[in-house]
Write an enzyme that holds these catalytic residues in place. Structure first.
Site, PDB file in Angstrom:
ATOM      1  N   HIS A 120      -6.666  -6.021  -0.066  1.00 39.54           N
ATOM      2  CA  HIS A 120      -5.773  -5.192  -0.003  1.00 39.54           C
ATOM      3  C   HIS A 120      -4.532  -5.519   0.886  1.00 39.54           C
ATOM      4  O   HIS A 120      -4.814  -5.583   1.936  1.00 39.54           O
ATOM      5  CB  HIS A 120      -6.288  -3.914   0.505  1.00 39.54           C
ATOM      6  CG  HIS A 120      -5.279  -2.651   0.657  1.00 39.54           C
ATOM      7  ND1 HIS A 120      -4.904  -2.472  -0.818  1.00 39.54           N
ATOM      8  CD2 HIS A 120      -4.810  -1.850   1.566  1.00 39.54           C
ATOM      9  CE1 HIS A 120      -3.969  -1.319  -0.336  1.00 39.54           C
ATOM     10  NE2 HIS A 120      -4.082  -0.938   0.925  1.00 39.54           N
ATOM     11  N   ASP A 138      -8.665  -6.442  -4.603  1.00 38.74           N
ATOM     12  CA  ASP A 138      -8.299  -5.239  -3.696  1.00 38.74           C
ATOM     13  C   ASP A 138      -9.444  -4.259  -3.906  1.00 38.74           C
ATOM     14  O   ASP A 138     -10.071  -3.528  -4.787  1.00 38.74           O
ATOM     15  CB  ASP A 138      -6.982  -4.555  -4.267  1.00 38.74           C
ATOM     16  CG  ASP A 138      -6.489  -3.475  -3.384  1.00 38.74           C
ATOM     17  OD1 ASP A 138      -7.233  -2.624  -2.482  1.00 38.74           O
ATOM     18  OD2 ASP A 138      -5.176  -3.632  -3.079  1.00 38.74           O
ATOM     19  N   SER A 140       0.961  -1.313   0.087  1.00 35.85           N
ATOM     20  CA  SER A 140       0.034  -0.149   0.172  1.00 35.85           C
ATOM     21  C   SER A 140       0.926   1.446  -0.013  1.00 35.85           C
ATOM     22  O   SER A 140       1.573   1.375  -0.888  1.00 35.85           O
ATOM     23  CB  SER A 140      -0.886  -0.051   1.369  1.00 35.85           C
ATOM     24  OG  SER A 140      -2.241   0.916   0.961  1.00 35.85           O
TER      25      SER A 140
END
Length: 502
Positions: free
Chosen positions: A433, A394, A175
């Site tokens: 994610h 995601d 991320s």
């Protein structure tokens, strides 16, 4: 866990000396000499917190050094006293960073690595961007300097502690940490020999300012009332999986590739099916699935949220009640405090952002935060190896952006075969994610990176576990290859799948 304090904290000065890289671990000092060796780091480094932390059931004894670089960048370094493997590992931080999460490196520490982590140059919660309000220096630290300075300082401490530097240095982040990973490869190609970049927020200016703002705006009408709800997201997810789960030949609770899922928003329009979506929710869904666009229809970001990610939308990209989602909050904080050369501040709302007039104003800061260069020739020339990965489910950062970035990298690096000599992308069916989701999503990328960097064995597949079937294993092959069941044996055994290039 027992700690033996040696000296106390705050403001560690950056060690600027350049050091040679050793090829093997130095002999570890015996007994109390280990404490003295650790203590000397405090004597040589101003105002550091230095201590020897006793071994636990999970971790070896290690020398811990923590403080700040240049009075702003918080860091922590942990160095095994007797089990050092001669290598260095650093992790990135998610969101807006704001804390030193050295515990995220503990798995590497347990394997004998000296490890380090940084707070990105400020102290705050990971969803708070107010630290950047009219503070360009803090923004620069967050954008790229904090990781670089921490890496340089950590290596200097390692050399001072062991008498030699690390033989190999690795960085891993997902991320926001994935953005830091690609920024390191782009801007400081000599800092790390191997890099793992997961679900990278590397288009940060447009991810937050455009993509996430677009998705959030789509869920509310002109009067500020929510028109797309958590229940709507769950309904859409059920319809998508009913239509697309078996497109890859297996009804296994995982959508292999959302690009092959042929479901349109209008398929869910009332009065059929039941339950169904009203016209306002249908319009919102169409926007969420699509790229953000200006009023002329031009795409402003590579893709919307992928089909199959809908069960994971609640909290990530669809808020509860009238509240913003996590992605919406990130967008608003970014627009308030980091997006523009002059910050509008706490009174600004993401619903004020205009996709026709305001996108151009993001460009100056995009040059600061974005790690989108498709020229990583410096990293390649240094012998660096890059593992990129992203989950096809995601719910926060669309994988289409990572695929587009990798395809640009391939085009600029002499084609797929040449690029795969040093950089490979793995797209995980059903992974959310960074982790989670219905598809297998747990794997050891570091071990694969070690093999690639140290022994020249490129990762031909990543075997992941977990998901809707906890003990399921599935292979993920380097993009663009996909895994296909060979027709024999259990579909929960990775060995029964082969690579196929669409």
């Amino acid at each position: 866990m027992t700690r033996r304090p040696i000296i106390l904290l705050v403001n560690v000065l950056l060690v600027a000396s350049v050091f040679a890289v050793g090829s093997a671990a130095a002999a570890d000092p015996p007994g109390d000499d280990r404490v003295a060796t650790c203590e000397r780091l405090g004597q040589a480094t101003a105002n550091a917190e230095v201590e020897v932390v006793d071994a636990s059931a999970a971790l070896p004894e290690y020398c811990r050094v923590a403080g700040q670089l240049a009075g702003r960048i918080g860091f922590e370094v942990r160095m095994p006293t007797t089990t050092w493997n001669g290598k260095f590992y650093m992790t990135g931080c998610g969101g807006f960073c704001g804390n030193v999460n050295a515990d995220a490196c503990n798995a590497a520490l347990a394997r004998g690595y000296a490890i380090a982590a940084s707070d990105g140059g400020h102290t705050a919660s990971s969803g708070d961007g107010s630290w950047g309000y009219d503070d360009t220096r803090a923004e620069v630290d967050y954008a790229f300097l904090a990781v670089h300075k921490t890496a340089v300082h950590a290596k200097a401490l390692i050399r001072r502690h062991y008498g030699q530097g690390p033989s190999y240095s690795y960085f891993a982040g997902c991320s926001g940490g994935g953005r830091e990973a690609l920024m390191s490869a782009q801007s400081y190609p000599n800092d790390f020999d191997g890099i793992i970049a997961g679900a990278p927020a590397n288009r940060q200016a447009y991810l937050a300012g455009v993509s996430q703002a677009w998705i959030e705006q789509a869920q509310f009408d002109a009067d500020g009332a929510r028109v797309f709800t958590v229940a709507d997201a769950q309904l859409v997810g059920q319809a998508v999986y009913a239509a697309c789960d078996d497109v890859d030949g297996l009804a296994d609770g995982v959508i292999d590739d959302p690009r092959n899922c042929d479901v349109e928003p209008g398929d869910l329009a009332c009065p059929s099916p039941d339950p169904c979506l009203d016209p306002e929710a249908i319009a919102a869904l169409a926007k969420i699935w699509d790229s953000p666009r200006d009023s002329g229809g031009a795409a402003l970001y590579p893709g919307g949220l992928p089909a199959g990610s809908e069960p994971l939308w609640p909290g990530f990209s669809v808020g509860f009640g009238a509240g913003l989602s996590g992605g919406g909050n990130f967008a608003q904080e970014y627009l308030r405090y980091l997006a523009f050369p002059r910050d509008p501040g706490p009174d600004y709302s993401l619903f004020e952002f205009d996709f026709d007039t305001d996108v151009k104003d993001l460009r100056p800061r995009a040059n600061l935060y974005n790690a989108t260069s498709d020229d990583l020739s410096g990293f390649e020339a240094n012998g660096g190896k890059l593992i990129l990965y992203h989950g096809w489910a995601d719910p926060l950062i669309t994988p289409y952006g990572t695929v587009a970035y990798y395809e640009d990298l391939v085009e600029n690096s002499g084609g797929l075969a040449a690029t795969q000599q040093w950089a490979r992308l793995f797209t995980f069916p059903g992974m959310g994610h960074c982790s989670g989701g219905p598809g297998p999503n747990q794997f050891d990328a570091l071990a694969l990176l070690e093999d690639w960097v140290e022994d020249g064995r490129a990762p031909e597949r990543i075997v992941a576990t977990g998901g809707v079937v906890p003990d399921r294993t599935r292979p993920v092959f380097p993009y663009p290859a996909v895994a296909r069941y060979d027709g024999s044996g259990s579909i929960d055994d990775a060995d029964n799948f082969v690579p196929v290039t669409p």
